[in-house]
Design a protein around this motif. Structure first.
Motif, PDB file in Angstrom:
ATOM      1  N   PRO A  10       0.949  -1.599   0.376  1.00  0.00           N
ATOM      2  CA  PRO A  10       0.833  -1.650  -1.087  1.00  0.00           C
ATOM      3  C   PRO A  10       1.596  -0.491  -1.716  1.00  0.00           C
ATOM      4  CG  PRO A  10      -1.324  -1.756  -0.005  1.00  0.00           C
ATOM      5  CD  PRO A  10      -0.335  -1.370   1.041  1.00  0.00           C
ATOM      6  N   ALA A  11       1.978  -0.678  -2.964  1.00  0.00           N
ATOM      7  CA  ALA A  11       2.682   0.380  -3.681  1.00  0.00           C
ATOM      8  C   ALA A  11       1.738   1.551  -3.934  1.00  0.00           C
ATOM      9  CB  ALA A  11       3.220  -0.155  -5.001  1.00  0.00           C
ATOM     10  N   ALA A  12       2.309   2.750  -3.911  1.00  0.00           N
ATOM     11  CA  ALA A  12       1.528   3.960  -4.182  1.00  0.00           C
ATOM     12  C   ALA A  12       2.254   4.801  -5.219  1.00  0.00           C
ATOM     13  CB  ALA A  12       1.328   4.766  -2.903  1.00  0.00           C
ATOM     14  N   PRO A  48       1.793   8.739  -7.672  1.00  0.00           N
ATOM     15  CA  PRO A  48       1.046  10.008  -7.687  1.00  0.00           C
ATOM     16  C   PRO A  48      -0.375   9.850  -8.224  1.00  0.00           C
ATOM     17  CG  PRO A  48       3.277  10.348  -8.473  1.00  0.00           C
ATOM     18  CD  PRO A  48       3.109   8.867  -8.335  1.00  0.00           C
ATOM     19  N   ASP A  49      -0.587   8.871  -9.102  1.00  0.00           N
ATOM     20  CA  ASP A  49      -1.914   8.655  -9.675  1.00  0.00           C
ATOM     21  C   ASP A  49      -2.755   7.675  -8.872  1.00  0.00           C
ATOM     22  OD1 ASP A  49      -1.331  10.378 -11.816  1.00  0.00           O
ATOM     23  OD2 ASP A  49      -0.332   8.753 -12.904  1.00  0.00           O
ATOM     24  N   HIS A  50      -2.131   6.974  -7.928  1.00  0.00           N
ATOM     25  CA  HIS A  50      -2.861   6.001  -7.114  1.00  0.00           C
ATOM     26  C   HIS A  50      -2.371   6.107  -5.672  1.00  0.00           C
ATOM     27  CE1 HIS A  50      -5.273   2.481  -6.230  1.00  0.00           C
ATOM     28  NE2 HIS A  50      -4.244   1.972  -5.583  1.00  0.00           N
ATOM     29  N   SER A  51      -2.950   7.036  -4.941  1.00  0.00           N
ATOM     30  CA  SER A  51      -2.576   7.237  -3.539  1.00  0.00           C
ATOM     31  C   SER A  51      -3.192   6.155  -2.665  1.00  0.00           C
ATOM     32  CB  SER A  51      -3.055   8.605  -3.054  1.00  0.00           C
ATOM     33  OG  SER A  51      -2.424   9.643  -3.770  1.00  0.00           O
ATOM     34  N   LEU A  52      -2.508   5.830  -1.579  1.00  0.00           N
ATOM     35  CA  LEU A  52      -3.066   4.907  -0.601  1.00  0.00           C
ATOM     36  C   LEU A  52      -4.166   5.600   0.189  1.00  0.00           C
ATOM     37  CD1 LEU A  52       0.039   3.062   0.918  1.00  0.00           C
ATOM     38  CD2 LEU A  52      -1.605   2.197  -0.750  1.00  0.00           C
ATOM     39  N   ARG A  53      -5.205   4.844   0.481  1.00  0.00           N
ATOM     40  CA  ARG A  53      -6.274   5.340   1.347  1.00  0.00           C
ATOM     41  C   ARG A  53      -6.016   4.789   2.744  1.00  0.00           C
ATOM     42  NH1 ARG A  53     -11.009   7.205  -0.160  1.00  0.00           N
ATOM     43  NH2 ARG A  53     -12.214   5.732   1.120  1.00  0.00           N
ATOM     44  N   VAL A  54      -5.667   5.708   3.673  1.00  0.00           N
ATOM     45  CA  VAL A  54      -5.274   5.329   5.028  1.00  0.00           C
ATOM     46  C   VAL A  54      -6.329   5.855   5.997  1.00  0.00           C
ATOM     47  CG1 VAL A  54      -3.499   5.506   6.811  1.00  0.00           C
ATOM     48  CG2 VAL A  54      -2.844   5.412   4.382  1.00  0.00           C
ATOM     49  N   LEU A  55      -6.795   4.980   6.881  1.00  0.00           N
ATOM     50  CA  LEU A  55      -7.773   5.358   7.887  1.00  0.00           C
ATOM     51  C   LEU A  55      -7.165   5.151   9.265  1.00  0.00           C
ATOM     52  CD1 LEU A  55     -10.640   6.015   8.980  1.00  0.00           C
ATOM     53  CD2 LEU A  55     -11.190   3.570   8.666  1.00  0.00           C
ATOM     54  N   GLU A  56      -7.140   6.218  10.076  1.00  0.00           N
ATOM     55  CA  GLU A  56      -6.752   6.083  11.477  1.00  0.00           C
ATOM     56  C   GLU A  56      -7.953   6.391  12.358  1.00  0.00           C
ATOM     57  OE1 GLU A  56      -3.790   7.669  15.037  1.00  0.00           O
ATOM     58  OE2 GLU A  56      -3.546   8.522  13.028  1.00  0.00           O
ATOM     59  N   LYS A  86       4.259   7.848   0.971  1.00  0.00           N
ATOM     60  CA  LYS A  86       4.651   8.821  -0.038  1.00  0.00           C
ATOM     61  C   LYS A  86       3.434   9.535  -0.617  1.00  0.00           C
ATOM     62  CE  LYS A  86       9.115   7.052  -1.630  1.00  0.00           C
ATOM     63  NZ  LYS A  86       9.912   6.651  -2.825  1.00  0.00           N
ATOM     64  N   TYR A  87       2.485   8.754  -1.084  1.00  0.00           N
ATOM     65  CA  TYR A  87       1.289   9.317  -1.692  1.00  0.00           C
ATOM     66  C   TYR A  87       0.083   8.707  -0.974  1.00  0.00           C
ATOM     67  CZ  TYR A  87       4.805  10.227  -5.230  1.00  0.00           C
ATOM     68  OH  TYR A  87       5.953  10.616  -5.874  1.00  0.00           O
ATOM     69  N   ALA A  88      -0.666   9.549  -0.287  1.00  0.00           N
ATOM     70  CA  ALA A  88      -1.744   9.000   0.520  1.00  0.00           C
ATOM     71  C   ALA A  88      -2.821  10.038   0.798  1.00  0.00           C
ATOM     72  CB  ALA A  88      -1.201   8.473   1.847  1.00  0.00           C
ATOM     73  N   HIS A  89      -4.053   9.530   0.906  1.00  0.00           N
ATOM     74  CA  HIS A  89      -5.161  10.268   1.509  1.00  0.00           C
ATOM     75  C   HIS A  89      -5.339   9.678   2.896  1.00  0.00           C
ATOM     76  CE1 HIS A  89      -9.090  12.344   1.764  1.00  0.00           C
ATOM     77  NE2 HIS A  89      -9.428  11.289   2.481  1.00  0.00           N
ATOM     78  N   TYR A  90      -5.110  10.495   3.923  1.00  0.00           N
ATOM     79  CA  TYR A  90      -5.057  10.016   5.313  1.00  0.00           C
ATOM     80  C   TYR A  90      -6.263  10.570   6.069  1.00  0.00           C
ATOM     81  CZ  TYR A  90      -2.616   8.606   9.652  1.00  0.00           C
ATOM     82  OH  TYR A  90      -2.249   8.011  10.841  1.00  0.00           O
ATOM     83  N   LEU A 110     -12.182  -3.798  10.844  1.00  0.00           N
ATOM     84  CA  LEU A 110     -11.481  -4.509   9.768  1.00  0.00           C
ATOM     85  C   LEU A 110     -12.298  -4.551   8.484  1.00  0.00           C
ATOM     86  CD1 LEU A 110      -9.942  -7.441  11.830  1.00  0.00           C
ATOM     87  CD2 LEU A 110      -8.691  -5.537  10.791  1.00  0.00           C
ATOM     88  N   SER A 111     -13.615  -4.432   8.609  1.00  0.00           N
ATOM     89  CA  SER A 111     -14.454  -4.445   7.408  1.00  0.00           C
ATOM     90  C   SER A 111     -14.222  -3.216   6.538  1.00  0.00           C
ATOM     91  CB  SER A 111     -15.929  -4.537   7.800  1.00  0.00           C
ATOM     92  OG  SER A 111     -16.380  -3.319   8.380  1.00  0.00           O
ATOM     93  N   CYS A 112     -13.567  -2.214   7.089  1.00  0.00           N
ATOM     94  CA  CYS A 112     -13.236  -1.027   6.291  1.00  0.00           C
ATOM     95  C   CYS A 112     -12.127  -1.305   5.279  1.00  0.00           C
ATOM     96  CB  CYS A 112     -12.825   0.125   7.199  1.00  0.00           C
ATOM     97  SG  CYS A 112     -14.134   0.769   8.255  1.00  0.00           S
ATOM     98  N   LEU A 113     -11.333  -2.337   5.536  1.00  0.00           N
ATOM     99  CA  LEU A 113     -10.192  -2.625   4.670  1.00  0.00           C
ATOM    100  C   LEU A 113     -10.626  -3.383   3.417  1.00  0.00           C
ATOM    101  CD1 LEU A 113      -7.510  -3.709   7.292  1.00  0.00           C
ATOM    102  CD2 LEU A 113      -7.444  -1.657   5.860  1.00  0.00           C
ATOM    103  N   ARG A 114      -9.974  -3.063   2.322  1.00  0.00           N
ATOM    104  CA  ARG A 114     -10.168  -3.854   1.108  1.00  0.00           C
ATOM    105  C   ARG A 114      -9.494  -5.207   1.296  1.00  0.00           C
ATOM    106  NH1 ARG A 114      -5.524  -4.639  -1.083  1.00  0.00           N
ATOM    107  NH2 ARG A 114      -3.811  -3.138  -0.973  1.00  0.00           N
ATOM    108  N   PRO A 115      -9.815  -6.222   0.495  1.00  0.00           N
ATOM    109  CA  PRO A 115      -9.116  -7.512   0.600  1.00  0.00           C
ATOM    110  C   PRO A 115      -7.605  -7.327   0.467  1.00  0.00           C
ATOM    111  CG  PRO A 115     -11.044  -7.731  -0.784  1.00  0.00           C
ATOM    112  CD  PRO A 115     -10.900  -6.258  -0.501  1.00  0.00           C
ATOM    113  N   GLY A 116      -6.853  -7.885   1.408  1.00  0.00           N
ATOM    114  CA  GLY A 116      -5.401  -7.739   1.401  1.00  0.00           C
ATOM    115  C   GLY A 116      -4.906  -6.476   2.068  1.00  0.00           C
ATOM    116  N   GLY A 117      -5.809  -5.640   2.572  1.00  0.00           N
ATOM    117  CA  GLY A 117      -5.409  -4.396   3.223  1.00  0.00           C
ATOM    118  C   GLY A 117      -4.631  -4.641   4.509  1.00  0.00           C
ATOM    119  N   ALA A 118      -3.816  -3.668   4.893  1.00  0.00           N
ATOM    120  CA  ALA A 118      -2.912  -3.806   6.043  1.00  0.00           C
ATOM    121  C   ALA A 118      -3.475  -3.078   7.255  1.00  0.00           C
ATOM    122  CB  ALA A 118      -1.533  -3.247   5.703  1.00  0.00           C
TER     123      ALA A 118
END
Length: 324
Positions: free
Chosen positions: A68-70, A72-80, A99-103, A175-183
């Motif tokens: 998804p697009a990110a 500065p005001d809407h960072s991606l929420r990434v879980l590893e 580019k813009y993310a909370h990892y 997978l339940s951690c992902l929002r609908p459409g999450g990658a």
């Protein structure tokens, strides 16, 4: 200790020609590898260059296009999950995937998280990139079932980790951690082939590989099944049942061999650790001739020292999304 055990019983490993030999100087060097406690953290660091070569470019590029697009005001929420010492975090930054993310980087072993904090800057801010790294020592599945993590993450990454889990039960939770459409991006998922060359004895080599894979199939962690030697191929059906869509898949085989100057970087250590892991997994198997197996282990370490060992492991990468 395999070196001392072999000497005590007068066992000499075999060259590929099957001629017996004993080289005291060479085997004295092997004492370092057979009697020393190996470092898992160093192994994970040594593995990074092996993984860099192995990761499937098509699957990576598919992930790039699926993000998804990110802003500065809407960072991606990434879980590893199973993040280890942070080598995937480093790779994501080096390759400018985000580019813009909370990892959020989760690993069960506190020592790994401590090493990640040492290796990886936790606030990466330069040019048009701002990534905040948030390491946490936690069990991946226990983290996934926390109410605050349900359906809240944009991207889920599991690198060289899924084949340690019971996929039918673990995948739906993750997978339940992902929002609908999450990658999602699942990489280096083992898929049933461990190859060591040159051969020592084809029949005995095959028996060792078969039993080594069986230890993966039989593994129990915290009272639960954990892993499968054919996780890669089974991942497709488990993802379908969990309501996920595979967008790309491809092989990500480890291929490690010596160049004229030797093994690259710290990959000889990676190989020694791998052989030692096989030793630890199989040293109590009643199906194996133990004196012969100990000799086999010593010879595999010797092949590494001589720059002869070639190691290949078959794995798969998969990228996709959960249905919206």
């Amino acid at each position: 200790m395999a070196f001392l055990w072999a000497i005590a019983f007068g066992i000499c490993p075999q060259r590929p020609s099957h001629s017996l030999f004993f080289n005291f100087a060479e085997h004295t060097k092997l004492l370092i590898h057979t009697s020393t406690q190996y470092s898992f953290i160093r192994y994970l660091a040594a593995k990074k260059t092996v993984d860099d070569r192995a990761l499937n470019a098509h699957v990576w590029n598919t992930l790039v296009n699926a993000l998804p697009a990110a802003t500065p005001d809407h960072s991606l929420r990434v879980l590893e999950v199973g993040a280890g010492i942070g080598t995937m975090v480093e790779r994501v930054v080096e390759r400018k995937l985000l580019k813009y993310a909370h990892y959020k980087a989760v690993d069960e072993q506190a020592d790994n998280i401590a090493e990640m904090r040492r290796r990886v800057p936790l606030n990466i801010c330069h040019d048009d990139m701002h990534i905040v790294i948030d390491p946490e020592a936690a069990d991946a599945l226990e983290f996934a079932v926390r109410p605050e993590n349900r359906g809240t993450w944009d991207v889920l990454i599991a690198h060289a980790f899924l084949d340690l889990l019971d996929l039918p039960s673990a995948l739906p939770l993750l997978l339940s951690c992902l929002r609908p459409g999450g990658a999602f991006y699942f990489t280096i998922v083992f898929d049933g082939a461990t190859i060591l060359q040159p051969e020592i004895d084809p029949v005995f080599d095959a028996q060792i590989a078969t039993l080594y894979h069986r230890t993966m199939d039989e593994r129990i962690t915290k009272g639960r099944p954990s892993g499968d030697s054919r996780s890669g191929r089974q991942l497709f059906e488990h993802l379908r049942r969990a309501g996920a869509e595979v967008l790309a898949a491809g092989s990500s085989d480890w291929v490690v061999f010596a160049r004229p100057s030797g093994y690259p970087d710290d990959e000889a250590y990676f190989l020694h650790f791998t052989v030692d892991t096989m030793h630890g997994a199989l040293r109590n198997r009643p199906e194996l001739d133990m004196p012969r197996f100990e000799s086999w282990i010593v010879e595999r370490h010797a092949q590494i020292e001589r720059g002869e060992l070639v190691y290949i492991a078959h794995q798969l990468d998969v990228a996709g999304c959960v249905r919206g």
